[in-house]
Design a protein around this motif. Sequence first.
Motif, PDB file in Angstrom:
ATOM      1  N   GLU A  68       0.830  -1.202   0.000  1.00 44.80           N
ATOM      2  CA  GLU A  68       0.000   0.000   0.000  1.00 44.80           C
ATOM      3  C   GLU A  68       0.868   1.257   0.000  1.00 44.80           C
ATOM      4  O   GLU A  68       0.593   2.222  -0.735  1.00 44.80           O
ATOM      5  N   TYR A  69       1.935   1.272   0.832  1.00 44.12           N
ATOM      6  CA  TYR A  69       2.842   2.418   0.834  1.00 44.12           C
ATOM      7  C   TYR A  69       3.511   2.581  -0.530  1.00 44.12           C
ATOM      8  O   TYR A  69       3.705   3.706  -1.024  1.00 44.12           O
ATOM      9  N   THR A  70       3.879   1.451  -1.141  1.00 42.71           N
ATOM     10  CA  THR A  70       4.519   1.519  -2.464  1.00 42.71           C
ATOM     11  C   THR A  70       3.573   2.129  -3.494  1.00 42.71           C
ATOM     12  O   THR A  70       3.972   2.960  -4.311  1.00 42.71           O
ATOM     13  N   VAL A  71       2.329   1.700  -3.460  1.00 38.92           N
ATOM     14  CA  VAL A  71       1.338   2.265  -4.389  1.00 38.92           C
ATOM     15  C   VAL A  71       1.182   3.756  -4.148  1.00 38.92           C
ATOM     16  O   VAL A  71       1.064   4.557  -5.097  1.00 38.92           O
ATOM     17  N   SER A  72       1.205   4.168  -2.878  1.00 43.22           N
ATOM     18  CA  SER A  72       1.101   5.601  -2.561  1.00 43.22           C
ATOM     19  C   SER A  72       2.293   6.369  -3.123  1.00 43.22           C
ATOM     20  O   SER A  72       2.140   7.458  -3.707  1.00 43.22           O
ATOM     21  N   ASP A  73       3.515   5.786  -2.982  1.00 44.20           N
ATOM     22  CA  ASP A  73       4.703   6.450  -3.542  1.00 44.20           C
ATOM     23  C   ASP A  73       4.619   6.536  -5.061  1.00 44.20           C
ATOM     24  O   ASP A  73       5.011   7.549  -5.668  1.00 44.20           O
ATOM     25  N   VAL A  74       4.119   5.475  -5.678  1.00 44.26           N
ATOM     26  CA  VAL A  74       3.979   5.497  -7.138  1.00 44.26           C
ATOM     27  C   VAL A  74       3.007   6.586  -7.553  1.00 44.26           C
ATOM     28  O   VAL A  74       3.220   7.299  -8.548  1.00 44.26           O
ATOM     29  N   ARG A  75       1.936   6.733  -6.811  1.00 44.54           N
ATOM     30  CA  ARG A  75       0.985   7.804  -7.125  1.00 44.54           C
ATOM     31  C   ARG A  75       1.633   9.176  -7.005  1.00 44.54           C
ATOM     32  O   ARG A  75       1.413  10.054  -7.858  1.00 44.54           O
ATOM     33  N   LYS A  76       2.449   9.371  -5.957  1.00 45.28           N
ATOM     34  CA  LYS A  76       3.141  10.643  -5.815  1.00 45.28           C
ATOM     35  C   LYS A  76       4.096  10.876  -6.976  1.00 45.28           C
ATOM     36  O   LYS A  76       4.195  11.997  -7.510  1.00 45.28           O
ATOM     37  N   THR A  77       4.809   9.821  -7.362  1.00 45.51           N
ATOM     38  CA  THR A  77       5.747   9.958  -8.488  1.00 45.51           C
ATOM     39  C   THR A  77       5.010  10.320  -9.762  1.00 45.51           C
ATOM     40  O   THR A  77       5.447  11.194 -10.534  1.00 45.51           O
ATOM     41  N   LEU A  78       3.883   9.638 -10.010  1.00 48.41           N
ATOM     42  CA  LEU A  78       3.099   9.948 -11.209  1.00 48.41           C
ATOM     43  C   LEU A  78       2.577  11.378 -11.165  1.00 48.41           C
ATOM     44  O   LEU A  78       2.512  12.063 -12.203  1.00 48.41           O
ATOM     45  N   LYS A  79       2.207  11.820  -9.971  1.00 52.36           N
ATOM     46  CA  LYS A  79       1.748  13.202  -9.850  1.00 52.36           C
ATOM     47  C   LYS A  79       2.862  14.173 -10.188  1.00 52.36           C
ATOM     48  O   LYS A  79       2.653  15.186 -10.874  1.00 52.36           O
ATOM     49  N   GLY A  80       4.102  13.874  -9.711  1.00 47.66           N
ATOM     50  CA  GLY A  80       5.235  14.734 -10.048  1.00 47.66           C
ATOM     51  C   GLY A  80       5.521  14.726 -11.540  1.00 47.66           C
ATOM     52  O   GLY A  80       5.848  15.763 -12.132  1.00 47.66           O
TER      53      GLY A  80
END
Length: 323
Positions: free
Chosen positions: A184-196
């Motif tokens: 779940e944390y990894t998915v959250s980081d991926v979402r942040k990266t995609l947002k960037g």
Amino acid sequence: MSRELKTGIVAVVIIGLLIWGYNFLKGQDLFKGDSRHFFVEYNSIQGLNEASLVTINGLQVGRVSKIKFNDKPDKRGGLLVRFTLENDFVFSKQSIVRIYSPSPLGGSNLAILPNYEGDNAVSGDTLKGEIESSLFTSIGERLDPIQQKLDEVLEGADSLLVGLNQVLDKKSRKSLNRSILGLEYTVSDVRKTLKGVNTILEDNQDNLAATLTNAKTITDNFSQVSKDLAQANLSETIKEFETTLANVNSLLSNIENGNGTLGKLMTDDKMYNNLTNASKEMEELLREMKLNPKRFVHFLSLEKRQNLLTKKTIKKILVINRT
């Protein structure tokens, strides 16, 4: 006529009608004594009952009159079906009597599949019987293998679940929960990266558009270059190149065969030896002139001596070429 006699006549008629109706329902017509009867043996009658119809090619020709267990010791447990025919249709003893169901929800009837080879069947003969698969029987036959496979799959799934329960003990379940939380944390980081990444793309949208425009320009230029190359007269150039190669091959062939001066020089050992001797004599002459210059000075001046040496050298070369 007295009332008692009338009552007795009515009672007799009613009893007779009841007997006739009962026998008619059983497939026996008391008013037709010339009917024929036959027997057929089955292991299962598939819902056949007394008074069921007997048909030939779909035409009703009789009824089932009696069904009982087979008395033969070797066929104990089987069923013996007796049916009567009200038609004089002739068929052989090789005919087959088949049990069939005219409708999925109705009862079963008998159908005679006539055969005309061999002796004719007579009343009292036992004919060969068979059973036609009904709709539900056919579906059941098709579902039996599927049910067997489904049972095997369920057994495998049960074994798998048992194995999972054994593997996933309390410690393993905690570890699995931690793994899920980490995912779940990894998915959250991926979402942040995609947002960037989306932010970068939005900020550099103009630059990306310019880059794509430049790429299109380069592609158009390459297309133009390829078009020019396609329109160039490459075939004539290739033909001229082939002609040049042919001339070079011819020249090399002449040299190899010893034709011409260069060919003779390359292949004639005598000419090579003469040139070698001439160069040696010239070398000896120059050495002699260096060692004893006085032998040549008192006869000729320096200029005349050089001219004479040149003429002799040329004469020797010409003589060698002639040979």
